[in-house]
Design a protein around this motif. Structure first.
Motif: not given
Length: 281
Positions: A172-182, A192-197, A228-232
Motif C-alpha cells: 500500500e502506498l501511504y496516502n495515495r488516493p484511489s486510481w479513480k480519484k487520481l 472517463f473516470c467511470q470508464l476506468y472502473t 473506446v479503450p484505444l481512444q482513452m
C-alpha cells in the motif's frame, strides 16, 4: 471500429512520444527525471501493445477454417495499465511540481514500498537471494534518509507509524488516493473516470467482461469493443506528453515545434471535456 483518421492519429501520438523522449537523450538527469522517463517508456510500451493487438488479429485454425480474433480483453487490460502508469507519474511528479518536498516524500514512498515487496519474495535462485540481501542494506539506508524528510518529520507519531507500516507491507502506498480519484484530480472528464472502473472489471474478470466476450463472436464485434479503450489511450497519451514536457525544457520545445502538436492538444482537451466529443452519446 477505429476509422482511418483514428488509426493515423493513434500512430502520430506514438511518434510524438518518441520525439519528446528522444529529445532528452544524452542529458544528465536526476533520480526523479530518470524515473519519469522510465514511467513514460512503460506507458509507451502499453500504448503500442494495445494498437498492435488491434491491428494484428490472432489467427486461429479451427478444422481448416481460419478465424480472426481481436483480443479486446487484452486491449482493455493493457489500457488500464497504461492509465495507471500515467497516474503514477501524476501523483508523484506532476501534481507536486510546485511542492518539491511533497514530491520527494511520495517518490521515496514509491521506491521503498516496491523494495519491501521485493525482499518478501521467497523460493528464488541463489543469485536473486544475494540481490535480496543487498536490497535489504539499501532499504535500511533509504528508510533512514526517508525519516529525515521534512514532511515525515512533521507527521504525528501515530501517522509516522502508519506510514512506515504501509511502506513495510510492500503493498500500500501511504496516502495515495484511489486510481479513480487520481483521474479526477488530474482533470480527466468524469465519464472517463467511470470508464476506468469498466477496465478494472476486465482485469478482475467481472461478469460484464464475460458477457461481452460472449457477445463478441465476430471480428467486427471485437473491434467495436476495442474502440473506446484505444481512444482513452490516445487521451492519456496526450496528457502524458504535455506533462512530460513540464519537466524537460528540450522535450517541451520539441513538442511545441512538432508538426503534430495540435493533435496532442486536441486529445488532451478532449479528455477534459465530455463524452459528446467522442460521438458516443
Amino acid at each position: 471500429m477505429l476509422n482511418e483518421t483514428d488509426l493515423s492519429e493513434y500512430k502520430i501520438l506514438g511518434n510524438v512520444m518518441l520525439s519528446v523522449s528522444s529529445a532528452i537523450k544524452g542529458q544528465e538527469a536526476t533520480d526523479f527525471e530518470i524515473s519519469i522517463e522510465d514511467i513514460f517508456r512503460k506507458f509507451f510500451q502499453h500504448y503500442t501493445t494495445a494498437i498492435q493487438i488491434y491491428t494484428h488479429p490472432t489467427q486461429i485454425d479451427t478444422n481448416g477454417a481460419i478465424a480472426l480474433v481481436v483480443d479486446h480483453s487484452s486491449i482493455k487490460v493493457v489500457t488500464r495499465s497504461a492509465i495507471e502508469s500515467y497516474l503514477t507519474f501524476f501523483w508523484i511528479f506532476e501534481s507536486t511540481i510546485r511542492n518539491p518536498e511533497m514530491r520527494e516524500f511520495r517518490f521515496s514512498i514509491w521506491i521503498l514500498t516496491s523494495l519491501y515487496w521485493r525482499v518478501k519474495l521467497t523460493g528464488l535462485s541463489e543469485e536473486f537471494a544475494k540481490n535480496i540481501s543487498e536490497s535489504k542494506e539499501y532499504i535500511a539506508k533509504l528508510e533512514f534518509d526517508f525519516k529525515t524528510l521534512s514532511i515525515f518529520s512533521k507527521l504525528q507519531s501515530k501517522d509516522k507509524t502508519q506510514c512506515l507500516k504501509c511502506i513495510r507491507s510492500g503493498r500500500e502506498l501511504y496516502n495515495r488516493p484511489s486510481w479513480k480519484k487520481l483521474m479526477e484530480q488530474s482533470g480527466i472528464d468524469p465519464f472517463f473516470c467511470q470508464l476506468y472502473t469498466y477496465l478494472c472489471d476486465y482485469s478482475h474478470t467481472g461478469s460484464i467482461s464475460t458477457m461481452q466476450i460472449r457477445e463478441s463472436n465476430t471480428t467486427p464485434g471485437q473491434e467495436r469493443f476495442s474502440k473506446v479503450p484505444l481512444q482513452m489511450n490516445m487521451i492519456i497519451a496526450a496528457k502524458f506528453i504535455r506533462g512530460f514536457g513540464k519537466f524537460f525544457d528540450v522535450a517541451n520545445d520539441t513538442l511545441e515545434q512538432h508538426e503534430s502538436a495540435s493533435i496532442v492538444n486536441f486529445y488532451a482537451q478532449m479528455g477534459e471535456t465530455s463524452l459528446e466529443s467522442l460521438g458516443i452519446t
